[in-house]
Design a protein around this motif. Structure first.
Motif, PDB file in Angstrom:
ATOM      1  N   GLY A   1      93.732  35.399 -91.901  1.00 40.53           N
ATOM      2  CA  GLY A   1      94.994  35.958 -92.873  1.00 40.53           C
ATOM      3  C   GLY A   1      95.980  36.434 -91.760  1.00 40.53           C
ATOM      4  N   PRO A   2      97.265  36.844 -92.413  1.00 39.28           N
ATOM      5  CA  PRO A   2      98.082  37.498 -91.410  1.00 39.28           C
ATOM      6  C   PRO A   2      97.740  38.537 -90.575  1.00 39.28           C
ATOM      7  N   GLY A   3      98.271  38.690 -89.483  1.00 36.97           N
ATOM      8  CA  GLY A   3      98.100  40.024 -88.705  1.00 36.97           C
ATOM      9  C   GLY A   3      98.235  39.670 -87.177  1.00 36.97           C
ATOM     10  N   MET A   4      97.684  40.518 -86.381  1.00 33.91           N
ATOM     11  CA  MET A   4      97.785  40.728 -84.998  1.00 33.91           C
ATOM     12  C   MET A   4      97.266  39.218 -84.312  1.00 33.91           C
ATOM     13  N   HIS A   5      98.229  38.599 -83.530  1.00 34.57           N
ATOM     14  CA  HIS A   5      97.641  37.386 -82.944  1.00 34.57           C
ATOM     15  C   HIS A   5      97.538  37.371 -81.350  1.00 34.57           C
ATOM     16  N   HIS A   6      98.191  38.013 -80.836  1.00 32.03           N
ATOM     17  CA  HIS A   6      98.150  38.079 -79.091  1.00 32.03           C
ATOM     18  C   HIS A   6      98.886  38.990 -78.584  1.00 32.03           C
ATOM     19  N   VAL A   7      98.695  39.606 -77.406  1.00 29.07           N
ATOM     20  CA  VAL A   7      99.362  40.239 -76.685  1.00 29.07           C
ATOM     21  C   VAL A   7      99.930  39.748 -75.341  1.00 29.07           C
ATOM     22  N   ALA A   8     101.458  39.867 -74.869  1.00 29.12           N
ATOM     23  CA  ALA A   8     102.060  38.989 -73.750  1.00 29.12           C
ATOM     24  C   ALA A   8     102.162  40.115 -72.787  1.00 29.12           C
ATOM     25  N   TYR A   9     102.009  39.851 -71.536  1.00 33.96           N
ATOM     26  CA  TYR A   9     102.367  40.584 -70.408  1.00 33.96           C
ATOM     27  C   TYR A   9     103.545  39.994 -69.661  1.00 33.96           C
ATOM     28  N   GLU A  10     104.290  40.793 -69.010  1.00 35.94           N
ATOM     29  CA  GLU A  10     105.767  40.164 -68.307  1.00 35.94           C
ATOM     30  C   GLU A  10     104.968  40.480 -66.908  1.00 35.94           C
ATOM     31  N   VAL A  11     104.910  39.184 -66.143  1.00 32.70           N
ATOM     32  CA  VAL A  11     104.654  39.020 -64.869  1.00 32.70           C
ATOM     33  C   VAL A  11     106.023  38.321 -64.118  1.00 32.70           C
TER      34      VAL A  11
END
Lengths: 137, 137
Positions: free
Chosen positions: A74-84
């Motif tokens: 279902g819809p919702g949180m998919h990923h977290v992206a970090y800046e490098v």
């Protein structure tokens, strides 16, 4: 690896226009960019809140990575992206620490940025992305 | 409502010490704070990456909100929190827009901050928190 900040939070949504309205009108963010990536089966929009960024991801069809995610969870949180600073360097650090990688080399992500994904099993169930702000062409 | 920024991303984890190690050593964040909230059945730690913050949440037992989340979904992304100037004002704005609220009045959250939760059904499946940085005592 050295993460500079959370670059964005990726959310899977079924209806992109409806989600953009929620994140701009209801929550008060500002639409930054919108783009279809046909080869990745996704239409994406970024909404900014100050220096923070939400990435809304809608599938272009059911048989796409985000389409299958929606069917399963279902819809919702998919990923977290970090800046490098350096995606290849971050991947080398992660691999030497034994972290399971989805992308072993950097690839072009949304909005022309260089990205790579780390397997959720390496990060306590969270699909994790590293992204460098320098665009690739 | 007017969100100033993403205040933190909340993640449900089974082993807090192991998760802190992942987020500090593997991903390069800095441990900011750690606290047990017995009445909420959670031990929490915040890890910062520049101006961004990850909140790691481990249950103090199986029959707690985070314990039940882990049983049902496994470890992973739990909620997104937005910083606002005024939690009560944000809740009034959300209610007048028809958004379903979990907390209709502000309450004390982790680290002594004033918080309230919005139902995931109002935000495309994402459990959403509003938080004011001014501490309540």
């Amino acid at each position: 690896m050295q993460s500079l900040a959370v670059h964005h939070i990726g959310l899977a949504v079924a209806d992109l226009a409806d989600a953009i309205e929620t994140y701009t009108v209801l929550l008060g963010g500002t639409l930054e960019h919108r783009e279809v990536l046909a080869d990745q089966g996704v239409e994406a929009a970024s909404v900014v809140f100050g220096s923070s960024r939400i990435e809304l991801l809608a599938p272009t069809g059911a048989d796409t990575p985000v389409g299958r995610f929606l069917t399963k969870r279902g819809p919702g949180m998919h990923h977290v992206a970090y800046e490098v600073d350096d995606v290849a360097g971050a991947l080398a650090d992660l691999a030497s620490a034994g972290a399971e990688l989805i992308d072993t080399v950097p690839r072009r992500g949304l909005f022309g940025l260089q990205v790579a994904f780390i397997h959720p099993d390496a990060v306590h169930g969270v699909l994790t992305e590293v992204v460098a702000v320098a665009r690739v062409t």
